[in-house]
Design an enzyme around this catalytic site. Sequence first.
Site, PDB file in Angstrom:
ATOM      1  N   GLY A  48       0.837  -1.195   0.000  1.00 57.89           N
ATOM      2  CA  GLY A  48       0.000   0.000   0.000  1.00 57.89           C
ATOM      3  C   GLY A  48       0.868   1.240   0.000  1.00 57.89           C
ATOM      4  N   GLN A  53       3.022  10.216   0.900  1.00 61.26           N
ATOM      5  CA  GLN A  53       4.317   9.532   1.008  1.00 61.26           C
ATOM      6  C   GLN A  53       5.226   9.828  -0.187  1.00 61.26           C
ATOM      7  OE1 GLN A  53       2.376   5.532   2.019  1.00 61.26           O
ATOM      8  NE2 GLN A  53       4.326   5.432   3.106  1.00 61.26           N
ATOM      9  N   CYS A  95       5.639   0.273   7.227  1.00 63.66           N
ATOM     10  CA  CYS A  95       5.292   1.409   6.389  1.00 63.66           C
ATOM     11  C   CYS A  95       6.510   1.754   5.532  1.00 63.66           C
ATOM     12  CB  CYS A  95       4.916   2.598   7.275  1.00 63.66           C
ATOM     13  SG  CYS A  95       4.449   4.062   6.352  1.00 63.66           S
ATOM     14  N   LEU A  96       6.277   2.038   4.262  1.00 67.74           N
ATOM     15  CA  LEU A  96       7.402   2.353   3.373  1.00 67.74           C
ATOM     16  C   LEU A  96       8.107   3.646   3.793  1.00 67.74           C
ATOM     17  CD1 LEU A  96       5.911   1.345  -0.100  1.00 67.74           C
ATOM     18  CD2 LEU A  96       7.581   0.089   1.272  1.00 67.74           C
ATOM     19  N   HIS A 137      -4.762   1.741   7.254  1.00 70.95           N
ATOM     20  CA  HIS A 137      -3.416   2.318   7.392  1.00 70.95           C
ATOM     21  C   HIS A 137      -3.203   3.420   6.338  1.00 70.95           C
ATOM     22  CE1 HIS A 137       1.172   1.679   7.805  1.00 70.95           C
ATOM     23  NE2 HIS A 137       1.043   2.459   6.740  1.00 70.95           N
ATOM     24  N   GLU A 138      -3.623   3.155   5.096  1.00 70.14           N
ATOM     25  CA  GLU A 138      -3.403   4.138   4.019  1.00 70.14           C
ATOM     26  C   GLU A 138      -4.310   5.361   4.191  1.00 70.14           C
ATOM     27  OE1 GLU A 138      -0.765   3.717   2.527  1.00 70.14           O
ATOM     28  OE2 GLU A 138      -0.520   1.582   2.949  1.00 70.14           O
ATOM     29  N   HIS A 141      -2.890   7.790   6.552  1.00 67.09           N
ATOM     30  CA  HIS A 141      -1.856   8.666   5.960  1.00 67.09           C
ATOM     31  C   HIS A 141      -2.483   9.960   5.432  1.00 67.09           C
ATOM     32  CE1 HIS A 141       2.017   6.636   5.953  1.00 67.09           C
ATOM     33  NE2 HIS A 141       1.485   5.510   5.528  1.00 67.09           N
TER      34      HIS A 141
END
Length: 174
Positions: A48, A53, A95-96, A137-138, A141
């Site tokens: 994701g 991000q 998380c990226l 989660h996304e 963000h």
Amino acid sequence: MRLMIRSILIHPDPRLKKPCEAVGPITPEIAALGRDMLETMYDAPGIGLAAPQVGVMKRVIVMDCIKDGTPEPMVLCNPSVIWSSEDQNTYEEGCLSIPDQYAEVKRPAAVKVSWLGLDGKQYERLFSGIWATCVQHEIDHLDGKLFIDYLGPLKRQMITRKMEKLKRELARGY
Ligand code: NI
């Protein structure tokens, strides 16, 4: 159409703490953003990614939680949780923007989400399992919230300090 892998911001960064703006009608720029984000996510690799991000403060997320099998790339504009289950699920999240750090987070086990697709149509779908965790989660963000915000202050500070060190090292070209 040329795809572009965009660079992913690393926490701490003020852009990861700000709420994002809703997307208006789907423009070629938004469509390109969605496709680039999928490419960037697969390249990372991750399951994701949210627009902030990659430094774009728009309410756009991409996901594909299929590990083995036919990929299921999804681009969701203005995603919104319209129903959450009372049942909760705990997953180890990463998380990226917070590389190599993982922690257990408890969230509703299933959520119904509505969104605008790149085709300009409105969609609604019930997500469960890893998809439910990922979509929540996304969406977080887009509201400037990270999974570490669910942890205790000590754990959160420890991870943030590690990321500050990582960013200093990256800046020095290690
Ligand atoms: Ni993330």
